[in-house]
Write an enzyme that holds these catalytic residues in place. Sequence first.
Site, PDB file in Angstrom:
ATOM      1  N   ASP A 105     -26.832   7.232 -32.809  1.00  0.00           N
ATOM      2  CA  ASP A 105     -28.278   7.181 -32.691  1.00  0.00           C
ATOM      3  C   ASP A 105     -28.652   5.753 -32.256  1.00  0.00           C
ATOM      4  O   ASP A 105     -28.596   5.422 -31.076  1.00  0.00           O
ATOM      5  CB  ASP A 105     -28.837   7.590 -34.070  1.00  0.00           C
ATOM      6  CG  ASP A 105     -30.340   7.677 -34.118  1.00  0.00           C
ATOM      7  OD1 ASP A 105     -30.871   8.770 -33.938  1.00  0.00           O
ATOM      8  OD2 ASP A 105     -30.997   6.653 -34.372  1.00  0.00           O
ATOM      9  N   LYS A 133     -27.153  10.336 -28.839  1.00  0.00           N
ATOM     10  CA  LYS A 133     -28.561  10.317 -28.414  1.00  0.00           C
ATOM     11  C   LYS A 133     -28.809   8.978 -27.722  1.00  0.00           C
ATOM     12  O   LYS A 133     -29.306   8.034 -28.350  1.00  0.00           O
ATOM     13  CB  LYS A 133     -29.479  10.402 -29.635  1.00  0.00           C
ATOM     14  CG  LYS A 133     -29.398  11.693 -30.413  1.00  0.00           C
ATOM     15  CD  LYS A 133     -30.583  11.793 -31.385  1.00  0.00           C
ATOM     16  CE  LYS A 133     -30.140  12.020 -32.783  1.00  0.00           C
ATOM     17  NZ  LYS A 133     -31.232  12.143 -33.762  1.00  0.00           N
TER      18      LYS A 133
HETATM   19  P1  IMP Z   1     -26.774   4.907 -35.969  1.00  0.00           P
HETATM   20  O1  IMP Z   1     -26.176   3.785 -36.747  1.00  0.00           O
HETATM   21  O2  IMP Z   1     -28.261   4.765 -35.837  1.00  0.00           O
HETATM   22  O3  IMP Z   1     -26.101   5.130 -34.630  1.00  0.00           O
HETATM   23  O4  IMP Z   1     -26.664   6.178 -36.874  1.00  0.00           O
HETATM   24  C1  IMP Z   1     -25.612   7.067 -36.858  1.00  0.00           C
HETATM   25  C2  IMP Z   1     -25.696   7.917 -38.104  1.00  0.00           C
HETATM   26  O5  IMP Z   1     -27.023   8.393 -38.304  1.00  0.00           O
HETATM   27  C3  IMP Z   1     -24.855   9.152 -37.981  1.00  0.00           C
HETATM   28  O6  IMP Z   1     -23.563   8.952 -38.492  1.00  0.00           O
HETATM   29  C4  IMP Z   1     -25.619  10.159 -38.815  1.00  0.00           C
HETATM   30  O7  IMP Z   1     -25.208  10.061 -40.163  1.00  0.00           O
HETATM   31  C5  IMP Z   1     -27.041   9.720 -38.729  1.00  0.00           C
HETATM   32  N1  IMP Z   1     -27.816  10.526 -37.755  1.00  0.00           N
HETATM   33  C6  IMP Z   1     -28.380  10.092 -36.601  1.00  0.00           C
HETATM   34  N2  IMP Z   1     -29.014  11.079 -35.960  1.00  0.00           N
HETATM   35  C7  IMP Z   1     -28.849  12.182 -36.713  1.00  0.00           C
HETATM   36  C8  IMP Z   1     -29.275  13.552 -36.544  1.00  0.00           C
HETATM   37  O8  IMP Z   1     -29.931  13.972 -35.572  1.00  0.00           O
HETATM   38  N3  IMP Z   1     -28.904  14.401 -37.542  1.00  0.00           N
HETATM   39  C9  IMP Z   1     -28.175  14.006 -38.618  1.00  0.00           C
HETATM   40  N4  IMP Z   1     -27.757  12.750 -38.806  1.00  0.00           N
HETATM   41  C10 IMP Z   1     -28.093  11.840 -37.856  1.00  0.00           C
END
Ligand code: IMP
Length: 182
Positions: A105, A133
């Site tokens: 994300d 994403k």
């Molecule tokens: P980042 O550090 O923002 O890249 O977050 C990654 C983490 O956020 C993933 O391992 C998920 O646990 C959580 N996450 C991000 N988007 C989603 C989603 O659409 N559904 C469920 N979990 C998500």
Amino acid sequence: MTNDIKEVLFSESEIDAMTTRIAEQIDRDYADRSKRLLLLCILKGSVVFMSDLMKKIKRPVEIDFMKVSSYGAGTETTGKINIILDLHRADLSELDILVVEDIIDSGKTLSYLVDYLKLGGARSVNTCTLLDKPSRRQVDFQATYTGAEIPDEFVVGYGLDYAELYRTLPYVGILKPEVYNK
Ligand code: IMP
Ligand code: MG
């Protein structure tokens, strides 16, 4: 539970095709079987993806687990990465590590973990994510292997949760916004 899903994004068979393709790429890229490859599952969201992926990789692999959190109770990252379960190993310098993540994300979790493992002395660190994403990035980060890119929607199933639920769905679906806007 299925009443809370707005739309199925990836069916079981579509996910199966993604894991097969990624496993074949991994076998091709890590062709030297005398080198130790460690699949590092990031708990809890990656557990279903990891379980399917590792069965399809033909070369020898070892597995291990870390648990990190960046999310509070909701659908937005807090941006602060906490290591809840660490890798306590003295042999990192002998390992090519492939971090297995469910979804990228903001990119903060994986970019933090890659730096952390490199600083810890791993021989190499690459990353593999089922979903990405790209429109949500807050830090510049690109996974080595990606199953599929998705739009900015909150998805659940196949390991991914909202408030610890929906992980057991065999497909990936978009959660109805009224579920988390309640
Ligand atoms: P980042 O550090 O923002 O890249 O977050 C990654 C983490 O956020 C993933 O391992 C998920 O646990 C959580 N996450 C991000 N988007 C989603 C989603 O659409 N559904 C469920 N979990 C998500
Ligand atoms: Mg996760």
